[in-house]
Scaffold this active site. Structure first.
Site, PDB file in Angstrom:
ATOM      1  N   CYS A  95       0.848  -1.263  -0.007  1.00  0.00           N
ATOM      2  CA  CYS A  95      -0.040   0.073  -0.026  1.00  0.00           C
ATOM      3  C   CYS A  95       0.722   1.265   0.004  1.00  0.00           C
ATOM      4  CB  CYS A  95      -1.043  -0.050   1.230  1.00  0.00           C
ATOM      5  SG  CYS A  95      -1.247  -1.226   2.187  1.00  0.00           S
ATOM      6  N   HIS A 141      -8.495  -1.154  -0.245  1.00  0.00           N
ATOM      7  CA  HIS A 141      -7.660  -2.178  -0.399  1.00  0.00           C
ATOM      8  C   HIS A 141      -8.510  -3.353  -0.933  1.00  0.00           C
ATOM      9  CE1 HIS A 141      -4.545  -0.291   2.341  1.00  0.00           C
ATOM     10  NE2 HIS A 141      -5.734   0.135   2.806  1.00  0.00           N
ATOM     11  N   ARG A 157       6.494 -11.490   5.812  1.00  0.00           N
ATOM     12  CA  ARG A 157       5.898 -11.173   7.210  1.00  0.00           C
ATOM     13  C   ARG A 157       6.440 -12.383   8.094  1.00  0.00           C
ATOM     14  NH1 ARG A 157      -0.480  -9.422   5.771  1.00  0.00           N
ATOM     15  NH2 ARG A 157       0.186  -7.989   4.126  1.00  0.00           N
ATOM     16  N   HIS A 189      -5.366  -1.556  -5.405  1.00  0.00           N
ATOM     17  CA  HIS A 189      -6.040  -0.175  -4.531  1.00  0.00           C
ATOM     18  C   HIS A 189      -6.535   0.642  -5.378  1.00  0.00           C
ATOM     19  CE1 HIS A 189      -2.499  -1.585  -2.002  1.00  0.00           C
ATOM     20  NE2 HIS A 189      -3.267  -1.271  -1.073  1.00  0.00           N
ATOM     21  N   GLN A 222       1.129 -11.013  -3.058  1.00  0.00           N
ATOM     22  CA  GLN A 222      -0.391 -10.735  -2.717  1.00  0.00           C
ATOM     23  C   GLN A 222      -1.149 -10.431  -4.141  1.00  0.00           C
ATOM     24  OE1 GLN A 222       0.015  -7.199  -0.061  1.00  0.00           O
ATOM     25  NE2 GLN A 222      -1.065  -8.394   1.170  1.00  0.00           N
ATOM     26  N   LYS A 230     -15.442  -3.323   5.948  1.00  0.00           N
ATOM     27  CA  LYS A 230     -14.742  -4.043   4.912  1.00  0.00           C
ATOM     28  C   LYS A 230     -16.055  -5.190   4.418  1.00  0.00           C
ATOM     29  CE  LYS A 230     -12.527  -7.400   7.972  1.00  0.00           C
ATOM     30  NZ  LYS A 230     -11.447  -8.342   8.002  1.00  0.00           N
TER      31      LYS A 230
END
Length: 639
Positions: A337, A514, A366, A388, A384, A468
């Site tokens: 992002c 997102h 991560r 966006h 991923q 979301k």
């Protein structure tokens, strides 16, 4: 005596004496309902059936058919398991024992290392206790009394939990027979409702998930009110083992992990890479057709990017610091992002530019604890399926509708038809103005309604920076997977001071969304392998057709057929081994190739192929051009 009004799900209202229990209300309606009800949802909160109701309330009875009913059933079985363990291992201490998506577990601390065969003895003891049908009785204690009770038992795990609770928090215990456990509940009315139990496996765990603390033993189990339910579940479990993506990944030579080179990192083998390439090519083409631009961003950046975004404050323990360069700290990117925002800020933006739809297959890293790593499903490095959307406030609903339609198209293309939709709303701790939250939630709700999609509301389930939509899919075994997320963000546009010039000539703050459709390529591939059991449809299969000569005499013709297929863009291989044709067929069947093309004298003389389809067997003889037309159609239509 005072009376209260109870409102039922169908809208009917009845009056009862204050203090009546849910069980008594159910009994007043029918004996069957009172027998089947496991708990009751009173004004949205799940309560024990024996808990008194003292004010006007809405009530819904929960049975095993309800997700919340299953949760109570399995949590109570976990409690029963702890009771059984204390009878076999009196020195046992207990960590936590929650219900999970399928069943329950309890973390225990005992001196003896449990083995699989020990589970049967615990199981038998649980069934014996269930037959005694002791009620689950709730009691509330003061903090002092609770610490004293569990301290006298030497249960340091429970005393640690209690000591961390707020001083004003109600502390409850549940008694079942002569066993007492710290628990918020709710529980079943009595242990006798637990009929059929299967303890599944044992694994290691750490207290509070901390690798530096006491190692415990975790026992997983499942329970049901009917034998057929348990039998069906065990059949499903066996099928799931056959479809385990780790097992199939090795068998089909798709991917590997290497502990010695770094756990949680995926090595894509040639065959797995072919499937990934097909997924990514379809993903890119679909995004371009849906008005997205494709981005590529660096694999690391200065730490201030994540300080500004707020991620460093919340997720520092999950990030990898890369190195210090020019006295600046760099971080290997955990998400894309901030980079997309930097591209946005590289120009002055106008309302005429909006909406901007930017997508990237961005590899991020991560930290996950080693004990949590699980094949492709839980990794430390993953790509991923990220995008966006930056848009004006008045554009947001149309954009959300388009994303939902896009997600549905994507999932159906990959063979997933059963989708469930969730709307997650504002949590207690949140950033952004209430007005923005209200508008965002309204636009998400409206988008789902206008698409005629039924959805469940997850109250307070949104992120701190925005509400979301989540889309969960069901695979071939009926298991639900959380995949697509459409997430509002009021936080980053503010933190990065993102603006655009509106029609009025003034600066405005864009809305940011997102959006991930597949989630990550690695996790999606793991789900895909298990959904198809490794037998991918033709358009995704790493080898679409294997050409098998019946003897060495027809090697040249087999190569000619394979080369013709390759020249047409198909993934074909020739089996040149000096083995009998029966052996070759069995081997390729094990490798789950969609089509085998068997060639011998007749096929060579007539320029044909004998077609054999995976699991279906012989399909007769076709000209090579007819076979090409057949699989072209299957690939085009994603059959």
């Amino acid at each position: 005596m005072n009376t209260i009004k109870i409102t039922f799900p169908d809208g009917n209202i009845k009056e009862y004496n204050s203090g009546i229990s849910s069980y008594e209300i159910a009994e007043s309606i029918s004996h069957r309902l009172a027998d089947e009800a496991l708990a009751a949802e009173v004004d949205g909160k799940v309560k024990d059936m024996l808990a008194p109701i003292s004010s006007d309330s809405k009530i819904k009875f929960l049975t095993f058919d309800d997700e919340k009913g299953k949760e109570v059933y399995w949590h109570s079985t976990s409690h029963l398991m702890a009771h059984a363990i204390t009878l076999i291992y009196p020195e046992a201490k207990f960590g936590v024992g929650p219900a999970i998506d399928s069943g329950f577990y309890y973390d225990i601390d005992i001196k003896e290392q449990l083995k699989e065969e020990d589970l049967k003895a615990i199981e038998d003891k649980m069934l014996q206790l269930a037959k005694e049908n002791c009620p689950f009785v709730r009691e509330e204690l003061s903090r002092v009394k609770a610490l004293e009770f569990f301290g006298n038992k030497g249960d340091n795990y429970k005393t640690e939990i209690i000591s961390e609770l707020d001083e004003n928090e109600v502390i409850s215990i549940y008694k079942e027979g002569n066993f007492t456990d710290l628990c918020t509940g709710p529980h079943l009315p009595a242990a006798g409702k637990i009929k059929y139990i299967k303890l599944l496996n044992i694994s290691g765990s750490y207290w509070r998930g901390d690798e530096k603390r006491q190692q415990l033993q975790r026992i997983y189990g499942i329970s049901f009110p009917k034998k057929k339910m348990l039998d069906d579940y065990l059949v499903l479990l066996e099928e799931a083992k056959k479809r385990d993506h780790r097992k199939l990944g090795k068998q089909l030579d798709l991917f590997s992990t290497h502990e010695e080179a770094g756990p949680g990192l995926i090595y894509w083998h040639p065959k797995g890479a072919r499937v990934r390439m097909e997924i990514e090519n379809f993903w890119r083409d679909a995004h371009i057709k849906n008005g997205y631009e494709i981005l590529y961003t660096p694999h690391m950046g200065k730490s201030w990017l994540w300080e500004t975004s707020g991620h460093l404050g919340f997720y520092k323990d999950s990030m990898y610091s890369a190195m210090e360069v020019d006295e600046q700290n760099y971080i290997i990117k955990p998400m894309n992002c901030p980079f997309h925002i930097m591209i946005y800020k590289s120009h002055l933006r106008s309302y005429r530019d909006l909406p901007l739809r930017w997508a990237e297959l961005g590899t991020v890293y991560r930290y996950e604890k080693s004990g949590a790593l699980h094949g492709l499903l839980r990794v430390r490095g993953f790509t991923q399926d990220d995008a966006h959307i930056f848009c004006a406030q008045e554009q947001i609903e149309d954009e959300i509708r388009e994303v939902v339609r896009f997600a549905i198209m994507m999932w159906k293309s990959f063979g997933f038809e059963n989708l469930t939709y969730y709307l997650s709303t504002k949590p207690e701790k949140a950033v952004g103005e209430n007005e923005l939250w209200d508008k965002a939630e309204a636009s998400l709700k409206s988008a789902l309604e206008k698409e005629s999609l039924k959805f469940k509301v997850d109250e307070g389930g949104g992120a701190f920076y925005g509400p979301k939509i989540d889309i969960k899919i069901k695979d071939a075994l009926g298991r639900e997977w959380q995949m697509t997320t459409v997430q509002f963000d009021f936080n980053m546009p503010e933190r990065f001071d993102m603006t655009y010039i509106g029609e009025d000539g003034k600066e405005h703050r864009p809305f940011m969304v997102h959006r991930a459709l597949l989630g990550s390529i690695e996790r999606f591939f793991g789900v895909l392998i298990e959904h198809y059991g490794g037998a991918f449809p033709v358009w995704l299969a790493p080898v679409q057709a294997a050409v098998l000569p019946v003897s060495q005499n027809f090697m040249d013709y087999a190569k000619q057929v394979a080369n013709t297929l390759k020249a047409q863009g198909f993934r074909a291989e020739t089996d040149l081994r000096n083995e009998k044709i029966g052996y070759k067929i069995r081997d390729w069947e094990t490798n789950k190739v969609p089509y085998m093309l068997i060639v011998g004298q007749k096929e060579q003389d007539t320029n044909t192929v004998s077609v054999r389809q995976h699991k279906k067997g012989d399909e007769g003889t076709l000209s090579l051009s007819d076979f090409i037309s057949k699989i072209e159609s299957e690939i085009k239509n994603k059959i």
